[in-house]
Design a protein around this motif. Structure first.
Motif, PDB file in Angstrom:
ATOM      1  N   GLN A 170     -55.239 -15.872   8.669  1.00  0.00           N
ATOM      2  CA  GLN A 170     -54.559 -15.408   7.460  1.00  0.00           C
ATOM      3  C   GLN A 170     -53.393 -16.345   7.161  1.00  0.00           C
ATOM      4  O   GLN A 170     -52.597 -16.663   8.042  1.00  0.00           O
ATOM      5  CB  GLN A 170     -54.048 -13.970   7.642  1.00  0.00           C
ATOM      6  N   LEU A 171     -53.298 -16.789   5.924  1.00  0.00           N
ATOM      7  CA  LEU A 171     -52.247 -17.727   5.529  1.00  0.00           C
ATOM      8  C   LEU A 171     -51.096 -17.046   4.805  1.00  0.00           C
ATOM      9  O   LEU A 171     -49.945 -17.461   4.938  1.00  0.00           O
ATOM     10  CB  LEU A 171     -52.832 -18.834   4.637  1.00  0.00           C
ATOM     11  N   VAL A 172     -51.405 -16.016   4.029  1.00  0.00           N
ATOM     12  CA  VAL A 172     -50.372 -15.334   3.248  1.00  0.00           C
ATOM     13  C   VAL A 172     -50.565 -13.825   3.355  1.00  0.00           C
ATOM     14  O   VAL A 172     -51.640 -13.344   3.712  1.00  0.00           O
ATOM     15  CB  VAL A 172     -50.416 -15.765   1.759  1.00  0.00           C
ATOM     16  N   TYR A 173     -49.524 -13.086   3.038  1.00  0.00           N
ATOM     17  CA  TYR A 173     -49.604 -11.630   3.017  1.00  0.00           C
ATOM     18  C   TYR A 173     -48.589 -11.100   2.010  1.00  0.00           C
ATOM     19  O   TYR A 173     -47.659 -11.811   1.612  1.00  0.00           O
ATOM     20  CB  TYR A 173     -49.333 -11.038   4.403  1.00  0.00           C
ATOM     21  N   ARG A 174     -48.743  -9.837   1.621  1.00  0.00           N
ATOM     22  CA  ARG A 174     -47.801  -9.189   0.702  1.00  0.00           C
ATOM     23  C   ARG A 174     -47.095  -8.043   1.431  1.00  0.00           C
ATOM     24  O   ARG A 174     -47.721  -7.309   2.201  1.00  0.00           O
ATOM     25  CB  ARG A 174     -48.525  -8.657  -0.536  1.00  0.00           C
ATOM     26  N   ASP A 175     -45.805  -7.909   1.138  1.00  0.00           N
ATOM     27  CA  ASP A 175     -45.076  -6.782   1.736  1.00  0.00           C
ATOM     28  C   ASP A 175     -45.281  -5.537   0.883  1.00  0.00           C
ATOM     29  O   ASP A 175     -46.073  -5.538  -0.073  1.00  0.00           O
ATOM     30  CB  ASP A 175     -43.592  -7.127   1.895  1.00  0.00           C
ATOM     31  N   GLU A 176     -44.553  -4.468   1.222  1.00  0.00           N
ATOM     32  CA  GLU A 176     -44.755  -3.199   0.508  1.00  0.00           C
ATOM     33  C   GLU A 176     -44.383  -3.276  -0.963  1.00  0.00           C
ATOM     34  O   GLU A 176     -44.841  -2.468  -1.777  1.00  0.00           O
ATOM     35  CB  GLU A 176     -43.944  -2.090   1.191  1.00  0.00           C
ATOM     36  N   THR A 177     -43.575  -4.265  -1.337  1.00  0.00           N
ATOM     37  CA  THR A 177     -43.207  -4.420  -2.750  1.00  0.00           C
ATOM     38  C   THR A 177     -44.184  -5.306  -3.515  1.00  0.00           C
ATOM     39  O   THR A 177     -44.061  -5.459  -4.726  1.00  0.00           O
ATOM     40  CB  THR A 177     -41.797  -5.024  -2.869  1.00  0.00           C
ATOM     41  N   GLY A 178     -45.133  -5.917  -2.792  1.00  0.00           N
ATOM     42  CA  GLY A 178     -46.102  -6.794  -3.436  1.00  0.00           C
ATOM     43  C   GLY A 178     -45.708  -8.256  -3.437  1.00  0.00           C
ATOM     44  O   GLY A 178     -46.448  -9.109  -3.951  1.00  0.00           O
ATOM     45  N   GLU A 179     -44.537  -8.563  -2.851  1.00  0.00           N
ATOM     46  CA  GLU A 179     -44.090  -9.960  -2.821  1.00  0.00           C
ATOM     47  C   GLU A 179     -44.898 -10.746  -1.793  1.00  0.00           C
ATOM     48  O   GLU A 179     -45.210 -10.244  -0.702  1.00  0.00           O
ATOM     49  CB  GLU A 179     -42.607 -10.040  -2.489  1.00  0.00           C
TER      50      GLU A 179
END
Length: 545
Positions: free
Chosen positions: A304-313
């Motif tokens: 996995q290269l990227v992910y989003r936090d709970e705010t969608g960032e």
């Protein structure tokens, strides 16, 4: 997703299904021979002969599609730059080694990102909006070609699970059909010209007992030269040679060297000491490609290269940031902890085939962390995060960058080996400057040819004084170069079958190469299969009539 399964798309990287024949029953093909045969199958779907050149981006894109690849525009630009005029079959093989085929799992993963209901289907309206507005944008006609496929569309929905099955089945069937045509068509079989020159796996010696080349008579040599290689459907089975010339070199065993291959992470130092006059000298680090280690266990799960936090960032993962930090160290050529425009362009040329101009660099400095007009490590991280945001989290372009830098799906550096060059001098202070070598440009080959022509042992083809074979012997390898001084192209049949304890960078004992008019080319590099044993290089070069 521009390929429709209704087209004659070619192989997907799976092992081919061979038609039954005495040859296929008696002899098992090596992985290298299967790869080479698949390359030709894809190439000959687009071109009449493997001697034809790719002369446009469209042709390159089409050939890669037939080889089971689904290249993005960024991938195409990496291999076809503004300086590219043509690519040949050898270049095509090199590209296929670097660009892995699209698997069913990867296709499914791409579509699942668009499946908001997670039910195996996508509304036509959503599919059209996503494919024409985001990422590598498709045209209306390309999307309609997918939507109009009756087997995978119903009630205004696109069944991507059925599509992936159909896509892979079509690829497999097209490859099988093309390979059967190659097997049956004797004309195509006689056109097995050339071979890929980088990354060939280590090849085991032939189980067939061979006579020592040191006791072969001239009559035996001529007889052997005209027999060819029945296992490889050689050119020699159907052609007569105008003339031949042979080289024999006996190399002693090296008791000081370990015959095992060096692991990429281990440190080894090589040096040269000598006297140089005033001037500019080029240091060209390279590998013969003879004994590169095969991948033992293919990586199937993608990091996995990227992910989003709970705010969608969107954020870069810890593992990806660590990899980017390592890449930063490699491209920071002067080691000052910052990237100048020149250093950054080495990275850009390797990963995208394009340079960043002064205006774009000024924008970069305005938006990302810099120091002394150079990009910091954090600025480099933020630049990659911006690319991920531009693709709304789609990591495909990031993977193009990683693969170009030699990383696999597990973020392991398996296809590159960073190195450091230090220069010391007694009476002056030498300066060193890195120079970019464009992929498939022939710069390395020209440098090797020049060196071998200056130092190698030359033999002229009997009766053809314009065709010269050069052999250059070093302590651990031999390089052969062919020079064609005539105004016509020539095809040279190369036969290594009587060599002992040898492996070459082409992975084939018998092959043929085309040499353009008034040009030189590297024919092959040869090394010992086992460095602790004596090895004998015996090669017959024949001019095909």
């Amino acid at each position: 997703m521009a390929i429709s399964p209704g087209s004659d798309a070619a192989f997907s990287g799976q092992k081919p299904t061979h038609s039954e024949s005495p040859r296929s029953k008696k002899f098992l093909l090596t992985e290298e021979e299967i790869f080479y045969m698949n390359c030709r199958a894809a190439y000959l779907t687009v071109f009449k002969s493997s001697l034809d050149n790719i002369i446009s981006k469209d042709q390159l894109y089409l050939a890669l599609q037939h080889a089971g690849r689904n290249p993005s525009q960024k991938t195409i630009n990496k291999y076809w730059t503004s300086q590219t005029a043509k690519l040949n079959f050898d270049d095509f093989c090199i590209i296929l080694r670097k660009e892995k085929p699209t698997s069913k799992a990867e296709l499914l993963k791409s579509f699942k990102q668009l499946d908001v209901n997670d039910n195996g289907s996508i509304l036509h309206t959503d599919l059209y909006k996503l494919l024409t507005k985001k990422g590598e944008k498709m045209t209306r006609e390309e999307v309609n070609a997918i939507i109009n496929l009756a087997d995978v569309n119903a009630d205004g929905k696109f069944d991507y699970i059925k599509f992936c099955k159909l896509y892979m089945a079509t690829n497999e069937q097209c490859l099988k059909t093309t390979l059967e045509k190659l097997e049956v068509d004797s004309k195509l079989r006689r056109q097995q010209f050339g071979s890929h020159v980088e990354g060939s796996p280590e090849r085991a010696p032939s189980p067939v007992a061979k006579a020592s080349p040191r006791i072969i008579r001239k009559a035996d040599q001529e007889s052997f030269s005209n027999k060819g290689d029945t296992r490889n459907s050689s050119l020699a089975t159907a052609r007569q040679f105008k003339t031949s010339v042979s080289f024999t070199v006996t190399m002693g065993a090296d008791s000081n060297q370990n015959s095992k291959l060096i692991e990429p992470h281990s440190i080894k130092t090589f040096g040269w000491t000598g006297e140089l006059g005033p001037g500019i000298y080029w240091l060209v680090p390279s590998t013969t490609g003879c004994r590169l280690r095969k991948e033992v266990k293919p990586v199937t799960e993608e990091a996995q290269l990227v992910y989003r936090d709970e705010t969608g960032e969107l954020f870069l993962t810890k593992e990806f940031r660590s990899t980017l930090s390592d890449i930063f160290e490699v491209i920071d050529l002067d080691g000052n902890g910052l990237l100048s425009l020149e250093e950054y362009n080495f990275f850009e040329l390797r990963t995208s085939g394009e340079k960043c101009d002064e205006d774009a660099w000024a924008v970069c400095r305005e938006n990302f962390d810099t120091k002394k007009n150079e990009l910091t490590r954090q600025g480099f991280m933020d630049l990659n995060l911006m690319e991920a945001n531009d693709r709304e989290g789609d990591p495909r372009d990031l993977w193009v960058t990683l693969h170009s830098m030699g990383y696999n799906k597990a973020l392991e550096l398996t296809e590159a080996c960073p190195f450091v060059i230090d220069i010391y001098a007694d009476k002056c202070k030498p300066r060193i400057k890195a120079v970019h070598m464009e992929a498939c440009s022939g710069q390395l080959e020209k440098a090797i040819c020049k060196s071998v022509l200056n130092k190698g042992n030359a033999k002229v083809m009997d009766g053809y004084e314009n065709i010269i074979i050069y052999t250059y012997k070093r302590d651990t390898w031999i390089t052969a170069v062919i020079e064609n001084k005539s105004d016509d192209k020539v095809i040279i049949h190369v036969n290594n079958e009587l060599s002992e304890n040898c492996v070459n960078n082409r992975g084939l004992g018998i092959f043929a190469v085309e040499v353009a008019p008034n040009s030189t080319m590297v024919c092959q590099h040869v090394m010992a299969l086992n460095e602790r044993q004596e090895w004998i290089y015996y090669c017959v070069y024949s001019l095909i009539s």
